[in-house]
Scaffold this motif. Structure first.
Motif, PDB file in Angstrom:
ATOM      1  N   GLU A   1     -46.305  -7.170  62.155  1.00  0.00           N
ATOM      2  CA  GLU A   1     -45.545  -8.107  62.035  1.00  0.00           C
ATOM      3  C   GLU A   1     -45.466  -8.292  60.439  1.00  0.00           C
ATOM      4  O   GLU A   1     -44.662  -8.743  59.727  1.00  0.00           O
ATOM      5  CB  GLU A   1     -45.701  -9.572  61.977  1.00  0.00           C
TER       6      GLU A   1
ATOM      7  N   ASP B   1     -43.312  -9.155  51.225  1.00  0.00           N
ATOM      8  CA  ASP B   1     -43.251  -8.778  52.309  1.00  0.00           C
ATOM      9  C   ASP B   1     -42.961  -6.879  51.997  1.00  0.00           C
ATOM     10  O   ASP B   1     -42.613  -6.696  52.200  1.00  0.00           O
ATOM     11  CB  ASP B   1     -41.978  -8.828  53.981  1.00  0.00           C
TER      12      ASP B   1
ATOM     13  N   TYR C   1     -40.873   4.498  62.799  1.00  0.00           N
ATOM     14  CA  TYR C   1     -40.204   2.816  62.398  1.00  0.00           C
ATOM     15  C   TYR C   1     -40.060   2.712  61.048  1.00  0.00           C
ATOM     16  O   TYR C   1     -41.131   2.935  60.577  1.00  0.00           O
ATOM     17  CB  TYR C   1     -40.905   1.555  63.040  1.00  0.00           C
TER      18      TYR C   1
ATOM     19  N   GLU D   1     -47.955  11.009  65.573  1.00  0.00           N
ATOM     20  CA  GLU D   1     -48.017   9.402  65.405  1.00  0.00           C
ATOM     21  C   GLU D   1     -48.401   9.334  66.935  1.00  0.00           C
ATOM     22  O   GLU D   1     -49.370   8.323  66.925  1.00  0.00           O
ATOM     23  CB  GLU D   1     -46.726   8.877  65.377  1.00  0.00           C
ATOM     24  N   HIS D   2     -48.412  10.138  67.975  1.00  0.00           N
ATOM     25  CA  HIS D   2     -48.494   8.724  69.464  1.00  0.00           C
ATOM     26  C   HIS D   2     -49.601   9.298  69.230  1.00  0.00           C
ATOM     27  O   HIS D   2     -50.511   8.562  70.010  1.00  0.00           O
ATOM     28  CB  HIS D   2     -47.754  10.284  69.943  1.00  0.00           C
TER      29      HIS D   2
ATOM     30  N   LYS E   1     -45.465  -7.002  56.836  1.00  0.00           N
ATOM     31  CA  LYS E   1     -44.751  -5.947  56.408  1.00  0.00           C
ATOM     32  C   LYS E   1     -45.650  -5.485  54.524  1.00  0.00           C
ATOM     33  O   LYS E   1     -45.655  -4.802  54.465  1.00  0.00           O
ATOM     34  CB  LYS E   1     -42.972  -6.045  55.695  1.00  0.00           C
TER      35      LYS E   1
ATOM     36  N   SER F   1     -47.998   2.612  54.030  1.00  0.00           N
ATOM     37  CA  SER F   1     -46.261   3.404  53.789  1.00  0.00           C
ATOM     38  C   SER F   1     -45.455   2.835  53.859  1.00  0.00           C
ATOM     39  O   SER F   1     -44.732   1.730  53.789  1.00  0.00           O
ATOM     40  CB  SER F   1     -46.351   3.578  55.371  1.00  0.00           C
TER      41      SER F   1
ATOM     42  N   ARG G   1     -33.799   2.092  54.371  1.00  0.00           N
ATOM     43  CA  ARG G   1     -34.956   1.962  54.003  1.00  0.00           C
ATOM     44  C   ARG G   1     -35.749   1.113  52.799  1.00  0.00           C
ATOM     45  O   ARG G   1     -34.287   1.695  51.650  1.00  0.00           O
ATOM     46  CB  ARG G   1     -35.225   3.904  53.461  1.00  0.00           C
TER      47      ARG G   1
ATOM     48  N   ARG H   1     -51.764   7.107  67.695  1.00  0.00           N
ATOM     49  CA  ARG H   1     -52.196   5.628  68.421  1.00  0.00           C
ATOM     50  C   ARG H   1     -53.137   5.949  69.668  1.00  0.00           C
ATOM     51  O   ARG H   1     -53.897   5.337  69.918  1.00  0.00           O
ATOM     52  CB  ARG H   1     -50.679   5.437  68.969  1.00  0.00           C
TER      53      ARG H   1
ATOM     54  N   LYS I   1     -40.684 -10.434  66.157  1.00  0.00           N
ATOM     55  CA  LYS I   1     -41.641 -10.348  65.200  1.00  0.00           C
ATOM     56  C   LYS I   1     -41.652  -9.247  63.920  1.00  0.00           C
ATOM     57  O   LYS I   1     -41.513 -10.203  62.561  1.00  0.00           O
ATOM     58  CB  LYS I   1     -43.487 -10.199  65.413  1.00  0.00           C
ATOM     59  N   VAL I   2     -40.919  -8.476  63.844  1.00  0.00           N
ATOM     60  CA  VAL I   2     -40.852  -7.252  63.056  1.00  0.00           C
ATOM     61  C   VAL I   2     -39.721  -7.570  62.572  1.00  0.00           C
ATOM     62  O   VAL I   2     -39.590  -7.022  62.000  1.00  0.00           O
ATOM     63  CB  VAL I   2     -40.978  -5.805  63.871  1.00  0.00           C
TER      64      VAL I   2
ATOM     65  N   PHE J   1     -38.841  -0.186  57.683  1.00  0.00           N
ATOM     66  CA  PHE J   1     -38.524  -1.687  57.757  1.00  0.00           C
ATOM     67  C   PHE J   1     -37.038  -2.355  58.880  1.00  0.00           C
ATOM     68  O   PHE J   1     -37.166  -2.870  59.279  1.00  0.00           O
ATOM     69  CB  PHE J   1     -38.344  -1.951  56.209  1.00  0.00           C
ATOM     70  N   TYR J   2     -36.011  -1.358  59.054  1.00  0.00           N
ATOM     71  CA  TYR J   2     -35.016  -1.691  59.435  1.00  0.00           C
ATOM     72  C   TYR J   2     -35.145  -0.768  61.361  1.00  0.00           C
ATOM     73  O   TYR J   2     -33.519  -1.004  61.312  1.00  0.00           O
ATOM     74  CB  TYR J   2     -33.722  -1.783  57.940  1.00  0.00           C
TER      75      TYR J   2
ATOM     76  N   ALA K   1     -48.122   2.681  63.158  1.00  0.00           N
ATOM     77  CA  ALA K   1     -46.770   2.720  63.327  1.00  0.00           C
ATOM     78  C   ALA K   1     -45.795   2.009  62.676  1.00  0.00           C
ATOM     79  O   ALA K   1     -44.686   1.854  62.663  1.00  0.00           O
ATOM     80  CB  ALA K   1     -46.950   2.047  65.041  1.00  0.00           C
ATOM     81  N   LYS K   2     -46.070   0.867  61.557  1.00  0.00           N
ATOM     82  CA  LYS K   2     -44.835   0.710  60.547  1.00  0.00           C
ATOM     83  C   LYS K   2     -44.648  -1.044  61.874  1.00  0.00           C
ATOM     84  O   LYS K   2     -43.382  -1.689  61.053  1.00  0.00           O
ATOM     85  CB  LYS K   2     -44.598   1.024  60.274  1.00  0.00           C
ATOM     86  N   THR K   3     -45.098  -1.163  62.551  1.00  0.00           N
ATOM     87  CA  THR K   3     -44.523  -1.926  63.543  1.00  0.00           C
ATOM     88  C   THR K   3     -44.991  -3.484  63.012  1.00  0.00           C
ATOM     89  O   THR K   3     -45.101  -5.203  63.761  1.00  0.00           O
ATOM     90  CB  THR K   3     -44.244  -1.867  65.018  1.00  0.00           C
TER      91      THR K   3
ATOM     92  N   VAL L   1     -48.156  -3.311  55.771  1.00  0.00           N
ATOM     93  CA  VAL L   1     -47.616  -2.262  56.170  1.00  0.00           C
ATOM     94  C   VAL L   1     -47.051  -0.656  54.830  1.00  0.00           C
ATOM     95  O   VAL L   1     -47.497  -0.181  54.850  1.00  0.00           O
ATOM     96  CB  VAL L   1     -46.368  -2.170  56.855  1.00  0.00           C
ATOM     97  N   SER L   2     -46.617  -1.546  53.802  1.00  0.00           N
ATOM     98  CA  SER L   2     -45.992  -1.506  52.860  1.00  0.00           C
ATOM     99  C   SER L   2     -47.483  -0.408  52.086  1.00  0.00           C
ATOM    100  O   SER L   2     -46.736   0.503  50.693  1.00  0.00           O
ATOM    101  CB  SER L   2     -45.158  -1.873  51.844  1.00  0.00           C
TER     102      SER L   2
ATOM    103  N   ASP M   1     -51.042  -0.373  65.096  1.00  0.00           N
ATOM    104  CA  ASP M   1     -49.351  -1.382  64.338  1.00  0.00           C
ATOM    105  C   ASP M   1     -48.918  -1.354  62.839  1.00  0.00           C
ATOM    106  O   ASP M   1     -47.795  -0.806  63.146  1.00  0.00           O
ATOM    107  CB  ASP M   1     -49.061  -2.967  64.578  1.00  0.00           C
TER     108      ASP M   1
END
Lengths: 168, 433
Positions: B157, B205, A44, B120-121, B159, B166, B371, B124, A140-141, A46-47, B153-155, B162-163, B150
């Motif tokens: 909310e 973000d 996954y 990654e699985h 961002k 990753s 990306r 988690r 959300k995402v 950003f997009y 996994a980059k999911t 996350v950044s 989350d």
């Protein structure tokens, strides 16, 4: 030889032309989720689901002269167009893997917009969540894309349509 | 005091060859490091088979995970009280940084390819199932483990969070480039990380780079480019990787074949062969176990498995030549036939390996929102994509970044009794007769 590349070449041969890298990424991801044996690893980003492996493999196919890449300048970004070359067709004749059910799905996917495919791919990415929680996760995402409930419902219908075609 | 706020009486430090010291003050981080699932990372090499090319590359995922944690800790120290940054996310970021590689197994790239697994699985699974790691995270607050999973996994909310872990200039890459350069002993891979950390700015973000720091980022991109070609895509390492994958492929084939019985039941591999790997079994498989089986399989009754294991254990690797699948398509077909005729199974001994088979990525500028690229924060507050401002990055981004190599056992060809077949194979492969 290059069995993973050959599967992608078969995809391009059917699709004719693919406009946009994002669309390409989402199409292969959705096909993979429909149990077609593409082997590129997706994560996954950003997009939505994205595969670096797919990006590099397509770059390899272009460098080998099997695919043609055309770069079109848009206002704030570049858009890329991909189509198979004569050398690509020759390669495919030697190494095609003939994936059953591919043609119908590719044609169906290629008719959709990349925005819609992004939504479909993201819903499929969260397939471990109960359906009731998926819409909330999408909001959300992907808050910036601002998908409506109607679009999400259409995406679900499309996924069911693809699933129906998988079982045919 | 709540567990999430608990601090150690004295700050603990780990001596580290890359960052000098890794500092730990949070009780949660200290407990996570002590968890068996995290300690397991000591038994998994960061660079898999690279030690067969660069003998120093014996460092583990444990070293790297601590390094990523330390970089994020330093970034967050700089972010404190800056606009756009919510310090309530601090512990979440630190946990995600520390645990981001938790699901890697031994030689995970080959294992994932052959057995269709996904580390990654398992990351988690370790975070969310009944494990020591999960118990620690849930003690912070109910649902905290899910948040950490989350982020990895980059999911998640947020961002921005996350950044940090990753993105195209994240703590993960900044650690592994420097660490891998240090342990392989190469002179590439070095860049001014302190400068980059000073010019990182939190935005809504994503993390962006103040434009005055562009040259430090150019250096980072150059290091990344050089490390890919000099270390990560090294053809000898790829030869070892090819043999490793073929061992796993052969062992699986033999397991599925009714006609073959292993001298020693491959207990630790059974679920990998059947495609039903449970977490408990996954956690038991480390490099010690894999090496043990490879040693034993050198005495198995199957000639291919025996030979491949002997090659891997004793570093008797395949030779390689440059290969262009377009121009040499017919050559490949002929070679395939000749290998068969010579009794050398081409499915195990004639392998085209491509750059896309490797788990590393170059810097890529923005591609239709596909990306997220590195953005520079300009003096007027606007953002600009890095390659649009930097000629150096722009020139690297446009370079050809793909290659293909053909691997084969030269010693087998040399020993071929049929002089005609040997001569033709040698001609094609450019070997002396």
């Amino acid at each position: 030889m290059l069995t993973k590349h050959a599967k992608l070449m078969e995809f391009f041969s059917i699709a004719g032309e693919i406009t946009g890298r994002k669309k390409l990424q989402k199409m292969i991801y959705i096909l993979k989720k429909c149990r077609l044996p593409f082997e590129e690893k997706f994560e996954y980003h950003f997009y939505g689901p994205y595969s670096e492996e797919l990006t590099l493999r397509v770059e390899e196919l272009c460098n080998l002269g099997f695919l043609e890449e055309l770069k079109e300048e848009k206002s704030s970004y570049f858009q890329y167009h991909y189509s198979i070359t004569g050398d690509g067709e020759a390669f495919l004749q030697q190494f095609a893997s003939h994936l059953p059910g591919l043609e119908e799905k590719v044609n169906l996917l290629n008719e959709q917009s990349s925005r819609f495919l992004e939504l479909v791919a993201t819903i499929m990415y969260f397939d471990e969540l109960p359906k009731s929680e998926v819409a909330e996760k999408i909001h959300k995402v992907k808050s910036k894309q601002n998908y409506s409930e109607e679009e999400i419902e259409q995406a679900w219908d499309f996924i069911h349509l693809l699933a129906g075609k998988a079982s045919n | 005091m709540a567990y999430k706020d608990e601090q150690l009486h004295e700050e603990k430090v780990f001596k580290d060859p890359v960052h000098r010291y890794v500092h730990v003050k949070d009780r949660v981080i200290w407990d996570l490091i002590a968890a068996p699932e995290f300690q397991r990372l000591r038994r998994i090499k960061q660079l898999g088979t690279t030690y067969l090319t660069f003998h120093g590359a014996e460092h583990s995922r444990f070293n790297h995970s601590l390094g990523v944690y330390e970089i994020v800790r330093r970034i967050l120290y700089n972010f404190k009280n800056r606009p756009n940054w919510n310090d309530d996310e601090r512990l979440l970021c630190l946990c995600a940084a520390l645990l981001h590689d938790l699901g890697h197994g031994p030689f995970s790239h080959s294992f994932e390819k052959v057995f269709k697994l996904d580390h990654e699985h398992f990351t988690r699974e370790i975070i969310l199932r009944d494990t020591t790691i999960n118990a620690i995270l849930e003690r912070v607050e109910p649902g905290f483990a899910q948040k950490v999973a989350d982020v990895i996994a980059k999911t998640y909310e947020d961002k921005l969070v996350v950044s940090l872990i990753s993105s195209q200039i994240d703590a993960d890459r900044m650690d592994y480039l420097q660490r891998d350069a240090f342990f392989t002993g190469v002179s590439y891979g070095h860049f001014d990380m302190e400068r980059i950390l000073r010019v990182m700015r939190p935005m809504e973000d994503q993390v962006v780079i103040k434009s005055t720091g562009m040259h430090a980022v150019e250096d980072y991109i150059m290091s990344r480019y050089q490390m890919y070609w000099q270390v990560y895509f090294h053809p000898v390492t790829r030869s070892a990787e090819v043999i490793l994958s073929k061992i796993l492929q052969r062992a699986k084939y033999l397991f599925e074949s009714d006609a073959f019985t292993f001298k020693l039941k491959p207990t630790h591999f059974m679920s990998f062969f059947t495609g039903d790997v449970q977490l408990e079994e996954y956690l038991k498989l480390d490099e010690g176990i894999v090496s043990y089986y490879f040693q034993l399989w050198q005495e198995e009754d199957d000639a291919i498995l025996r030979d491949l294991c002997e090659r891997f254990v004793n570093r008797r690797l395949f030779k390689y030549i440059e290969f262009n699948p377009n121009l040499q398509m017919n050559t490949w077909m002929e070679l395939y036939g000749l290998f068969k005729e010579a009794g050398i199974d081409p499915d195990y001994y004639l392998v085209v390996d491509s750059s896309s088979d490797l788990p590393y990525d170059f810097y890529r500028p923005g591609e239709e929102e596909e990306r997220l690229p590195i953005h520079l924060l300009m003096p007027d507050g606007s953002l600009k994509e890095l390659s649009r401002n930097s000629d150096i990055v722009e020139s690297i981004s446009g370079k050809k970044r793909t290659d293909h190599k053909l691997y084969f056992p030269n010693d087998f060809v040399e020993k071929l009794p049929d002089k005609h077949v040997k001569k033709r194979i040698s001609e094609i492969l450019g070997l002396p007769e």
